[in-house]
Write a protein that holds these residues in place. Structure first.
Motif, PDB file in Angstrom:
ATOM      1  N   GLY A   1       0.831  -1.194   0.000  1.00  0.00           N
ATOM      2  CA  GLY A   1       0.000   0.000   0.000  1.00  0.00           C
ATOM      3  C   GLY A   1       0.864   1.242   0.000  1.00  0.00           C
ATOM      4  O   GLY A   1       2.094   1.161  -0.046  1.00  0.00           O
ATOM      5  N   PRO A   2       0.240   2.416   0.060  1.00  0.00           N
ATOM      6  CA  PRO A   2       1.019   3.661   0.049  1.00  0.00           C
ATOM      7  C   PRO A   2       1.806   3.898   1.325  1.00  0.00           C
ATOM      8  O   PRO A   2       2.747   4.691   1.339  1.00  0.00           O
ATOM      9  CB  PRO A   2      -0.055   4.738  -0.149  1.00  0.00           C
ATOM     10  CG  PRO A   2      -1.333   4.113   0.303  1.00  0.00           C
ATOM     11  CD  PRO A   2      -1.208   2.661   0.014  1.00  0.00           C
ATOM     12  N   GLY A   3       1.451   3.226   2.394  1.00  0.00           N
ATOM     13  CA  GLY A   3       2.154   3.385   3.656  1.00  0.00           C
ATOM     14  C   GLY A   3       1.360   2.764   4.787  1.00  0.00           C
ATOM     15  O   GLY A   3       0.164   2.467   4.638  1.00  0.00           O
ATOM     16  N   PRO A   4       1.980   2.551   5.953  1.00  0.00           N
ATOM     17  CA  PRO A   4       1.305   1.826   7.037  1.00  0.00           C
ATOM     18  C   PRO A   4       0.116   2.561   7.632  1.00  0.00           C
ATOM     19  O   PRO A   4      -0.721   1.939   8.296  1.00  0.00           O
ATOM     20  CB  PRO A   4       2.410   1.639   8.075  1.00  0.00           C
ATOM     21  CG  PRO A   4       3.403   2.713   7.791  1.00  0.00           C
ATOM     22  CD  PRO A   4       3.366   2.909   6.307  1.00  0.00           C
ATOM     23  N   THR A   5       0.015   3.864   7.418  1.00  0.00           N
ATOM     24  CA  THR A   5      -1.089   4.619   8.012  1.00  0.00           C
ATOM     25  C   THR A   5      -2.201   4.920   7.003  1.00  0.00           C
ATOM     26  O   THR A   5      -3.086   5.710   7.284  1.00  0.00           O
ATOM     27  CB  THR A   5      -0.571   5.947   8.609  1.00  0.00           C
ATOM     28  OG1 THR A   5      -0.011   6.753   7.567  1.00  0.00           O
ATOM     29  CG2 THR A   5       0.486   5.687   9.677  1.00  0.00           C
ATOM     30  N   GLU A   6      -2.163   4.265   5.847  1.00  0.00           N
ATOM     31  CA  GLU A   6      -3.200   4.438   4.840  1.00  0.00           C
ATOM     32  C   GLU A   6      -3.781   3.082   4.446  1.00  0.00           C
ATOM     33  O   GLU A   6      -3.060   2.092   4.350  1.00  0.00           O
ATOM     34  CB  GLU A   6      -2.636   5.130   3.598  1.00  0.00           C
ATOM     35  CG  GLU A   6      -2.116   6.540   3.860  1.00  0.00           C
ATOM     36  CD  GLU A   6      -1.646   7.214   2.588  1.00  0.00           C
ATOM     37  OE1 GLU A   6      -2.416   7.225   1.607  1.00  0.00           O
ATOM     38  OE2 GLU A   6      -0.502   7.712   2.578  1.00  0.00           O
ATOM     39  N   GLN A   7      -5.088   3.045   4.202  1.00  0.00           N
ATOM     40  CA  GLN A   7      -5.723   1.816   3.761  1.00  0.00           C
ATOM     41  C   GLN A   7      -5.274   1.467   2.341  1.00  0.00           C
ATOM     42  O   GLN A   7      -4.866   2.341   1.581  1.00  0.00           O
ATOM     43  CB  GLN A   7      -7.248   1.947   3.814  1.00  0.00           C
ATOM     44  CG  GLN A   7      -7.799   2.130   5.223  1.00  0.00           C
ATOM     45  CD  GLN A   7      -9.293   1.924   5.284  1.00  0.00           C
ATOM     46  OE1 GLN A   7      -9.792   0.832   4.988  1.00  0.00           O
ATOM     47  NE2 GLN A   7     -10.029   2.963   5.672  1.00  0.00           N
ATOM     48  N   SER A   8      -5.367   0.184   2.014  1.00  0.00           N
ATOM     49  CA  SER A   8      -4.900  -0.293   0.714  1.00  0.00           C
ATOM     50  C   SER A   8      -5.926  -1.212   0.077  1.00  0.00           C
ATOM     51  O   SER A   8      -6.523  -2.063   0.757  1.00  0.00           O
ATOM     52  CB  SER A   8      -3.572  -1.047   0.878  1.00  0.00           C
ATOM     53  OG  SER A   8      -3.206  -1.683  -0.329  1.00  0.00           O
ATOM     54  N   ASP A   9      -6.104  -1.091  -1.231  1.00  0.00           N
ATOM     55  CA  ASP A   9      -6.972  -2.004  -1.969  1.00  0.00           C
ATOM     56  C   ASP A   9      -6.367  -3.397  -2.090  1.00  0.00           C
ATOM     57  O   ASP A   9      -7.054  -4.334  -2.502  1.00  0.00           O
ATOM     58  CB  ASP A   9      -7.262  -1.442  -3.365  1.00  0.00           C
ATOM     59  CG  ASP A   9      -8.154  -0.210  -3.322  1.00  0.00           C
ATOM     60  OD1 ASP A   9      -8.928  -0.081  -2.352  1.00  0.00           O
ATOM     61  OD2 ASP A   9      -8.059   0.629  -4.243  1.00  0.00           O
TER      62      ASP A   9
ATOM     63  N   SER B   1      -3.458  -8.989   5.763  1.00  0.00           N
ATOM     64  CA  SER B   1      -4.125  -9.823   4.750  1.00  0.00           C
ATOM     65  C   SER B   1      -5.213 -10.725   5.320  1.00  0.00           C
ATOM     66  O   SER B   1      -5.718 -11.604   4.614  1.00  0.00           O
ATOM     67  CB  SER B   1      -3.112 -10.658   3.944  1.00  0.00           C
ATOM     68  OG  SER B   1      -2.206  -9.814   3.270  1.00  0.00           O
ATOM     69  N   MET B   2      -5.597 -10.555   6.585  1.00  0.00           N
ATOM     70  CA  MET B   2      -6.787 -11.222   7.102  1.00  0.00           C
ATOM     71  C   MET B   2      -8.010 -10.532   6.504  1.00  0.00           C
ATOM     72  O   MET B   2      -8.067  -9.301   6.473  1.00  0.00           O
ATOM     73  CB  MET B   2      -6.811 -11.157   8.627  1.00  0.00           C
ATOM     74  CG  MET B   2      -7.937 -11.957   9.261  1.00  0.00           C
ATOM     75  SD  MET B   2      -7.853 -11.975  11.074  1.00  0.00           S
ATOM     76  CE  MET B   2      -8.297 -10.264  11.445  1.00  0.00           C
ATOM     77  N   PRO B   3      -9.017 -11.284   6.045  1.00  0.00           N
ATOM     78  CA  PRO B   3     -10.096 -10.647   5.271  1.00  0.00           C
ATOM     79  C   PRO B   3     -11.054  -9.786   6.080  1.00  0.00           C
ATOM     80  O   PRO B   3     -11.452  -8.713   5.627  1.00  0.00           O
ATOM     81  CB  PRO B   3     -10.822 -11.840   4.638  1.00  0.00           C
ATOM     82  CG  PRO B   3     -10.529 -12.991   5.548  1.00  0.00           C
ATOM     83  CD  PRO B   3      -9.136 -12.754   6.042  1.00  0.00           C
ATOM     84  N   THR B   4     -11.463 -10.263   7.263  1.00  0.00           N
ATOM     85  CA  THR B   4     -12.455  -9.535   8.042  1.00  0.00           C
ATOM     86  C   THR B   4     -12.110  -9.622   9.517  1.00  0.00           C
ATOM     87  O   THR B   4     -11.415 -10.550   9.965  1.00  0.00           O
ATOM     88  CB  THR B   4     -13.864 -10.121   7.838  1.00  0.00           C
ATOM     89  OG1 THR B   4     -13.842 -11.522   8.178  1.00  0.00           O
ATOM     90  CG2 THR B   4     -14.337  -9.955   6.406  1.00  0.00           C
ATOM     91  N   ASP B   5     -12.631  -8.693  10.296  1.00  0.00           N
ATOM     92  CA  ASP B   5     -12.406  -8.724  11.736  1.00  0.00           C
ATOM     93  C   ASP B   5     -12.957 -10.025  12.327  1.00  0.00           C
ATOM     94  O   ASP B   5     -14.058 -10.474  11.985  1.00  0.00           O
ATOM     95  CB  ASP B   5     -13.126  -7.550  12.411  1.00  0.00           C
ATOM     96  CG  ASP B   5     -12.566  -6.206  11.979  1.00  0.00           C
ATOM     97  OD1 ASP B   5     -11.525  -6.192  11.295  1.00  0.00           O
ATOM     98  OD2 ASP B   5     -13.176  -5.178  12.328  1.00  0.00           O
ATOM     99  N   GLY B   6     -12.168 -10.634  13.205  1.00  0.00           N
ATOM    100  CA  GLY B   6     -12.620 -11.843  13.881  1.00  0.00           C
ATOM    101  C   GLY B   6     -12.677 -13.072  13.008  1.00  0.00           C
ATOM    102  O   GLY B   6     -13.291 -14.080  13.387  1.00  0.00           O
TER     103      GLY B   6
ATOM    104  N   SER C   1      -6.052 -14.207  -1.400  1.00  0.00           N
ATOM    105  CA  SER C   1      -6.507 -12.942  -1.965  1.00  0.00           C
ATOM    106  C   SER C   1      -5.696 -12.631  -3.217  1.00  0.00           C
ATOM    107  O   SER C   1      -4.766 -13.370  -3.577  1.00  0.00           O
ATOM    108  CB  SER C   1      -6.382 -11.817  -0.938  1.00  0.00           C
ATOM    109  OG  SER C   1      -5.098 -11.781  -0.363  1.00  0.00           O
ATOM    110  N   GLU C   2      -6.033 -11.540  -3.872  1.00  0.00           N
ATOM    111  CA  GLU C   2      -5.327 -11.180  -5.090  1.00  0.00           C
ATOM    112  C   GLU C   2      -3.834 -11.066  -4.825  1.00  0.00           C
ATOM    113  O   GLU C   2      -3.401 -10.482  -3.830  1.00  0.00           O
ATOM    114  CB  GLU C   2      -5.856  -9.852  -5.633  1.00  0.00           C
ATOM    115  CG  GLU C   2      -5.206  -9.430  -6.938  1.00  0.00           C
ATOM    116  CD  GLU C   2      -5.783  -8.130  -7.479  1.00  0.00           C
ATOM    117  OE1 GLU C   2      -5.162  -7.545  -8.389  1.00  0.00           O
ATOM    118  OE2 GLU C   2      -6.851  -7.712  -6.999  1.00  0.00           O
ATOM    119  N   ASN C   3      -3.051 -11.606  -5.709  1.00  0.00           N
ATOM    120  CA  ASN C   3      -1.600 -11.617  -5.554  1.00  0.00           C
ATOM    121  C   ASN C   3      -1.039 -10.269  -6.003  1.00  0.00           C
ATOM    122  O   ASN C   3      -0.755 -10.057  -7.180  1.00  0.00           O
ATOM    123  CB  ASN C   3      -1.002 -12.765  -6.375  1.00  0.00           C
ATOM    124  CG  ASN C   3       0.497 -12.920  -6.151  1.00  0.00           C
ATOM    125  OD1 ASN C   3       1.138 -12.078  -5.524  1.00  0.00           O
ATOM    126  ND2 ASN C   3       1.053 -14.000  -6.666  1.00  0.00           N
TER     127      ASN C   3
END
Length: 394
Positions: free
Chosen positions: A26-34, A144-149, A157-159
């Motif tokens: 991703g762009p960095g550890p403090t930003e969400q990533s697709d 890379s875990m898909p959902t909480d819990g 997931s997508e490579n």
């Protein structure tokens, strides 16, 4: 020579498997990533911190399957070592991976000798029980875990390392220790604190990171399916900027960077482990500590810092659970000088209910209710654990 050339040219071409090349997820550890499945559904609540005796936040980051000498020779790890304390006699507890993770949060690996799917019964306690007794906030962040819990065994997931390739299994339950315990997984409020790296980005931006954190990079970034240099590139992407971010590394933050086990069962289980963070005194940065520690030491150190109770298991074993020296020296805790370091590289020989080589019928042992832990508090016994079955009474 002409005949030889003809033979060589007539052989089918064989290409060696190409090692993956690090790609920032991703762009960095403090930003969400697709590149991570699913956006965060919101931050954790901002909670009032409970002061500790030496540190107010404890973060452990686990990498995979690397001998001490290999990690210690890496330029990235050498750079990090100048900022912290290298613990040269830190040892994993067994092989393979999963039992080490399980032991680090529950004080025992219960004979486990493989990486299979396990669900440890709800009457077996963990560090979560001790933290919640004192209202100390906690969370697990799993890249890379898909959902909480999520409680599944693995997730593909997508490579993002190779977008033209098939989906890649990047998340593995065996590296997510608390979800293996039903005392966590079966309680919705606890399961919700198992979060992915998109959640991490949201939590840090909302100043909502908890006081106790367990962080596992995905199977590529933790060196399991790659190598220590690949993991080093991940640390440059993820950890290096966070060390400069007060929202992560505040003035009283202690960070343990460690490996689950070494890469060879033929030698004892010495692993590279480093204490980082602004809680490390400046005069100790760039130094080494030869005290004997194991994964149980992360439990005893947290207990000692916050004056917690114990689990009455490996966390109270005086040989295996020395408190990190920089903490013990501040709190007055007396560590044990271990001269003959135990062999912890042997797999499958420890009896227990999760060792199918010995007996599946072995009951989960009770905690030692008379044990004295480094925090000074009583041994925690789950309300649904029947001590009388073992002739014991709290």
């Amino acid at each position: 020579m002409k005949v030889l050339a003809t033979l060589v040219l007539s052989l089918p071409l064989v290409f060696a498997a190409q090692a993956p090349v690090f790609v920032p997820p991703g762009p960095g550890p403090t930003e969400q990533s697709d590149n991570y499945v699913g956006k965060s559904n919101g931050s954790l609540p901002v909670e009032f911190p409970v002061p500790g005796r030496v540190f107010n936040r404890f973060i452990q980051i686990w990498l995979e399957n690397t001998n001490f000498a290999v990690a210690n020779s890496s330029a990235v790890f050498q750079t990090l070592a100048q900022q912290g304390i290298t613990m040269t006699n830190y040892f994993a507890l067994t092989h393979p991976s999963e039992p080490n993770y399980v032991a680090a949060v529950g004080g025992d690996f219960f004979g486990m000798a493989d990486d299979n799917l396990y669900m440890i019964p709800s009457n077996i306690s963990t560090i979560v029980d001790l933290l919640e007794e004192r209202r100390i906030s906690w969370a697990s962040y799993q890249e890379s875990m898909p959902t909480d819990g999520f409680t599944g065994f693995s997730f593909a997931s997508e490579n993002y390392l190779n977008t033209s390739a098939a989906p890649l299994t990047l998340y593995w339950r065996k590296h997510n220790p608390l979800i293996i315990y039903n005392s966590v997984a079966d309680i919705p409020s606890r399961a919700a604190r198992h979060r992915n790296f998109n959640d991490f980005a949201v939590d840090i931006n909302h100043h909502a990171l908890p006081q106790w954190m367990f962080v596992t990079p995905n199977i590529e970034n933790d060196a399991h399916d790659t190598n220590v240099d690949f993991a080093g590139q991940f640390l440059q992407y993820w950890l290096f900027p966070l060390l400069k971010d007060v929202r992560f590394n505040g003035p009283d933050t202690l960070i343990l960077l460690t490996f689950d086990e070494n890469g060879s069962s033929s030698i004892n289980n010495n692993i590279f482990s480093l204490l980082l963070g602004n809680a490390v005194p400046k005069e100790l940065r760039g130094t080494t500590d030869s005290t004997y520690f194991t994964h149980y030491s992360s439990l005893s150190t947290v207990q000692n810092n916050w004056g917690l109770g114990s689990l009455g298991r490996g966390d109270t074993n005086k040989t295996l659970a020395n408190v990190f020296s920089m903490v013990a020296e501040r709190t007055g805790y007396r560590n044990l000088k271990v001269v003959d370091i135990p062999l912890t590289n042997i797999s499958g020989k420890t009896p227990g209910p999760l060792n199918s080589n010995i007996s599946l019928q072995t009951p989960f042992p009770p905690p030692n209710i008379h044990a004295k832990g480094a925090g000074g508090g009583p041994v925690f016994v789950a309300r649904n654990f029947n001590l009388s079955h073992f002739g014991l009474h709290h």
